[in-house]
Design a protein around this motif. Structure first.
Motif, PDB file in Angstrom:
ATOM      1  N   UNK A  76       0.822  -1.212   0.000  1.00  0.00           N
ATOM      2  CA  UNK A  76       0.000   0.000   0.000  1.00  0.00           C
ATOM      3  C   UNK A  76       0.856   1.261   0.000  1.00  0.00           C
ATOM      4  N   UNK A  77       2.112   1.148   0.426  1.00  0.00           N
ATOM      5  CA  UNK A  77       2.992   2.305   0.461  1.00  0.00           C
ATOM      6  C   UNK A  77       3.559   2.637  -0.908  1.00  0.00           C
ATOM      7  N   UNK A  78       3.387   1.731  -1.859  1.00  0.00           N
ATOM      8  CA  UNK A  78       3.938   1.956  -3.189  1.00  0.00           C
ATOM      9  C   UNK A  78       5.386   1.529  -3.311  1.00  0.00           C
ATOM     10  N   UNK A  79       5.972   1.017  -2.221  1.00  0.00           N
ATOM     11  CA  UNK A  79       7.357   0.558  -2.264  1.00  0.00           C
ATOM     12  C   UNK A  79       7.434  -0.818  -2.908  1.00  0.00           C
ATOM     13  N   UNK A  80       8.540  -1.077  -3.582  1.00  0.00           N
ATOM     14  CA  UNK A  80       8.775  -2.373  -4.207  1.00  0.00           C
ATOM     15  C   UNK A  80      10.062  -2.943  -3.646  1.00  0.00           C
ATOM     16  N   UNK A  81      10.233  -4.244  -3.788  1.00  0.00           N
ATOM     17  CA  UNK A  81      11.444  -4.907  -3.295  1.00  0.00           C
ATOM     18  C   UNK A  81      12.106  -5.726  -4.395  1.00  0.00           C
ATOM     19  N   UNK A  82      13.428  -5.739  -4.343  1.00  0.00           N
ATOM     20  CA  UNK A  82      14.233  -6.516  -5.275  1.00  0.00           C
ATOM     21  C   UNK A  82      15.230  -7.328  -4.456  1.00  0.00           C
ATOM     22  N   UNK A  83      15.395  -8.605  -4.799  1.00  0.00           N
ATOM     23  CA  UNK A  83      16.357  -9.457  -4.105  1.00  0.00           C
ATOM     24  C   UNK A  83      17.506  -9.779  -5.052  1.00  0.00           C
ATOM     25  N   UNK A  84      18.719  -9.591  -4.539  1.00  0.00           N
ATOM     26  CA  UNK A  84      19.934  -9.894  -5.299  1.00  0.00           C
ATOM     27  C   UNK A  84      20.557 -11.148  -4.691  1.00  0.00           C
ATOM     28  N   UNK A  85      20.493 -12.263  -5.417  1.00  0.00           N
ATOM     29  CA  UNK A  85      21.071 -13.505  -4.933  1.00  0.00           C
ATOM     30  C   UNK A  85      22.505 -13.624  -5.445  1.00  0.00           C
ATOM     31  N   UNK A  86      23.408 -13.991  -4.546  1.00  0.00           N
ATOM     32  CA  UNK A  86      24.822 -14.098  -4.895  1.00  0.00           C
ATOM     33  C   UNK A  86      25.174 -15.520  -5.314  1.00  0.00           C
ATOM     34  N   UNK A  87      26.239 -15.641  -6.077  1.00  0.00           N
ATOM     35  CA  UNK A  87      26.699 -16.965  -6.494  1.00  0.00           C
ATOM     36  C   UNK A  87      27.098 -17.794  -5.273  1.00  0.00           C
ATOM     37  N   UNK A  88      26.688 -19.060  -5.286  1.00  0.00           N
ATOM     38  CA  UNK A  88      27.050 -20.002  -4.227  1.00  0.00           C
ATOM     39  C   UNK A  88      27.864 -21.138  -4.838  1.00  0.00           C
ATOM     40  N   UNK A 100      31.714 -20.153  -9.101  1.00  0.00           N
ATOM     41  CA  UNK A 100      31.909 -20.601  -7.727  1.00  0.00           C
ATOM     42  C   UNK A 100      31.228 -19.613  -6.799  1.00  0.00           C
ATOM     43  N   UNK A 101      31.358 -19.835  -5.496  1.00  0.00           N
ATOM     44  CA  UNK A 101      30.727 -18.940  -4.539  1.00  0.00           C
ATOM     45  C   UNK A 101      31.377 -17.571  -4.527  1.00  0.00           C
ATOM     46  N   UNK A 102      30.571 -16.520  -4.329  1.00  0.00           N
ATOM     47  CA  UNK A 102      31.101 -15.156  -4.266  1.00  0.00           C
ATOM     48  C   UNK A 102      32.004 -15.007  -3.050  1.00  0.00           C
ATOM     49  N   UNK A 103      33.199 -14.469  -3.262  1.00  0.00           N
ATOM     50  CA  UNK A 103      34.141 -14.261  -2.171  1.00  0.00           C
ATOM     51  C   UNK A 103      33.861 -12.957  -1.440  1.00  0.00           C
ATOM     52  N   UNK A 104      34.590 -12.721  -0.340  1.00  0.00           N
ATOM     53  CA  UNK A 104      34.350 -11.529   0.474  1.00  0.00           C
ATOM     54  C   UNK A 104      34.572 -10.238  -0.302  1.00  0.00           C
ATOM     55  N   UNK A 105      35.616 -10.210  -1.150  1.00  0.00           N
ATOM     56  CA  UNK A 105      35.897  -9.009  -1.925  1.00  0.00           C
ATOM     57  C   UNK A 105      34.768  -8.748  -2.923  1.00  0.00           C
ATOM     58  N   UNK A 106      34.300  -9.815  -3.554  1.00  0.00           N
ATOM     59  CA  UNK A 106      33.181  -9.671  -4.488  1.00  0.00           C
ATOM     60  C   UNK A 106      31.945  -9.176  -3.757  1.00  0.00           C
ATOM     61  N   UNK A 107      31.696  -9.688  -2.564  1.00  0.00           N
ATOM     62  CA  UNK A 107      30.527  -9.274  -1.797  1.00  0.00           C
ATOM     63  C   UNK A 107      30.584  -7.786  -1.460  1.00  0.00           C
ATOM     64  N   UNK A 108      31.789  -7.300  -1.117  1.00  0.00           N
ATOM     65  CA  UNK A 108      31.924  -5.871  -0.813  1.00  0.00           C
ATOM     66  C   UNK A 108      31.637  -5.016  -2.043  1.00  0.00           C
ATOM     67  N   UNK A 109      32.112  -5.483  -3.195  1.00  0.00           N
ATOM     68  CA  UNK A 109      31.863  -4.740  -4.433  1.00  0.00           C
ATOM     69  C   UNK A 109      30.381  -4.786  -4.815  1.00  0.00           C
ATOM     70  N   UNK A 151      21.962 -26.260   3.779  1.00  0.00           N
ATOM     71  CA  UNK A 151      22.435 -24.889   3.936  1.00  0.00           C
ATOM     72  C   UNK A 151      23.266 -24.461   2.735  1.00  0.00           C
ATOM     73  N   UNK A 152      24.015 -25.395   2.124  1.00  0.00           N
ATOM     74  CA  UNK A 152      24.858 -25.055   0.974  1.00  0.00           C
ATOM     75  C   UNK A 152      24.042 -24.683  -0.259  1.00  0.00           C
ATOM     76  N   UNK A 153      22.778 -25.074  -0.272  1.00  0.00           N
ATOM     77  CA  UNK A 153      21.922 -24.784  -1.429  1.00  0.00           C
ATOM     78  C   UNK A 153      21.417 -23.345  -1.440  1.00  0.00           C
ATOM     79  N   UNK A 154      21.520 -22.665  -0.313  1.00  0.00           N
ATOM     80  CA  UNK A 154      20.965 -21.323  -0.191  1.00  0.00           C
ATOM     81  C   UNK A 154      22.032 -20.260  -0.449  1.00  0.00           C
ATOM     82  N   UNK A 155      21.800 -19.371  -1.392  1.00  0.00           N
ATOM     83  CA  UNK A 155      22.776 -18.304  -1.653  1.00  0.00           C
ATOM     84  C   UNK A 155      22.644 -17.152  -0.669  1.00  0.00           C
ATOM     85  N   UNK A 181      27.127 -12.119  -8.864  1.00  0.00           N
ATOM     86  CA  UNK A 181      25.668 -12.090  -8.730  1.00  0.00           C
ATOM     87  C   UNK A 181      25.059 -13.242  -9.523  1.00  0.00           C
ATOM     88  N   UNK A 182      24.240 -14.036  -8.861  1.00  0.00           N
ATOM     89  CA  UNK A 182      23.547 -15.148  -9.506  1.00  0.00           C
ATOM     90  C   UNK A 182      22.335 -14.646 -10.278  1.00  0.00           C
TER      91      UNK A 182
END
Length: 347
Positions: A76-88, A100-109, A151-155, A181-182
């Motif tokens: 009702x607020x007109x806000x929308x949401x977007x989810x960014x899933x990272x590589x696992x 492969x899985x996103x590393x810490x440096x990639x996550x920061x970027x 747990x490994x299946x979840x990005x 980014x997945x």
């Protein structure tokens, strides 16, 4: 062979943009596919809705963690949401850009890129551990799903809450090609539909159906898509009566109604009243006939659906809650599972 309906919908979607997932309009796919891809005519009229709300997440990479926080923009607020899933580590390297899985440096970027997306009001981050805890809470009542996902299946993921009026597609464009980014996808707000009241929807075969259950034959391209090589047959009046008698005789059925093509079309028009291009591309004859069933609390939905699927003239019998779970898995957790793993049907 693609149907005229599919051709018209492709043209409509070119105008309508991202209102409807264009993936549903690919050549007919097997039932074991991404996001329960059935014949679009069934999906549209069934109002196979995507569950609203974003992932439950904790802190930011650059901020304090450990505090569970649910992110859920109020439609009702007109806000929308977007989810960014990272590589696992479990990400498919052949079908995605992940190596492969996103590393810490990639996550920061990625976090830096996410914060620069136009129209972003808030950003929340969830790592695998947090996502898994939330996943087990959300699907505590579905033992089949709990057994199928580790747990490994979840990005890891970032959830972006956009300001009122912000276009989710700009977020997708801004993050396209960012390493690590997945996928980037909008969380579709929940839309109440006439189908919400019913537990089971039984769609009947339409003339020139592309469903094998209606006698159609399909050829696979080896990549998960199919082309219809022989069309199936529509349900007969005698078969409709037989299905009606079967439903009435089933233990566990509390209530059932029959929905004609005309009624389905009116429901469709109400659901997509703001999408003129899609409405203009759809006719009454594109709608399937169906039965809607309300079950008693202790009914075994699996046996009921299994028996209905074997009945001549039935194209699809679907358990509505299963469709919601499939969508919620993908929207909230970036996990795609076939229907057979989310809601195993009694054989």
């Amino acid at each position: 062979m693609n149907s005229a309906m599919e051709d018209r919908l492709r043209e409509a979607l070119a105008e309508a943009g991202a209102t409807v997932d264009a993936g549903t309009l690919k050549p007919l796919r097997a039932p074991e596919r991404r996001r329960f891809r059935v014949d679009f005519r069934l999906v549209a009229v069934a109002a196979t809705v995507v569950l609203a709300g974003a992932a439950t997440t904790v802190g930011l990479l650059s901020g304090p963690g450990g505090e569970d926080r649910a992110v859920a923009a109020d439609p009702r607020s007109g806000e929308r949401e977007v989810v960014v899933f990272l590589c696992a580590k479990s990400s498919d390297r052949e079908r995605t850009s992940c190596k492969g899985g996103a590393g810490n440096e990639e996550k920061r970027k990625i976090e830096a890129a996410v914060r620069k997306v136009p129209g972003v009001r808030e950003v929340f981050y969830a790592d695998q551990s947090t996502a898994y805890q939330n996943f087990r809470r959300d699907f505590a009542g579905n033992k089949a799903v709990l057994a199928a996902v580790d747990v490994e299946d979840l990005p890891d993921s970032f959830t972006l809450t956009l300001r009122k009026g912000a276009d989710p597609r700009r977020a997708q464009e801004a993050l396209r090609g960012v390493p690590g980014i997945l996928t980037v996808q909008e969380v579709t707000p929940y839309v109440a539909t006439p189908a919400d009241k019913w537990d089971v929807s039984v769609f009947l075969c339409a003339p020139s159906s592309g469903m094998p259950s209606c006698g159609a034959e399909r050829k696979s391209d080896g990549k998960g898509s199919f082309t219809v090589t022989k069309e199936g047959k529509g349900v007969t009046p005698a078969q409709i009566k037989a299905i009606q008698r079967l439903i009435a005789s089933m233990p566990g059925v509390k209530e059932a109604i029959f929905e004609s093509q005309e009624e389905a079309y009116e429901n469709f028009r109400r659901l997509y009243k703001d999408n003129k291009a899609l409405l203009d591309a759809t006719k009454v004859s594109d709608m399937p006939q169906s039965f809607r069933i309300k079950l008693l609390p202790d009914a075994d939905w699996s046996k009921i659906v299994s028996k209905l699927r074997r009945e001549p003239g039935v194209s699809q019998a679907v358990y509505q809650r299963c469709l919601l779970d499939i969508s919620r898995l993908e929207d909230r957790y970036g996990v795609t599972l076939p229907e057979s793993k989310v809601c195993p049907v009694d054989k």
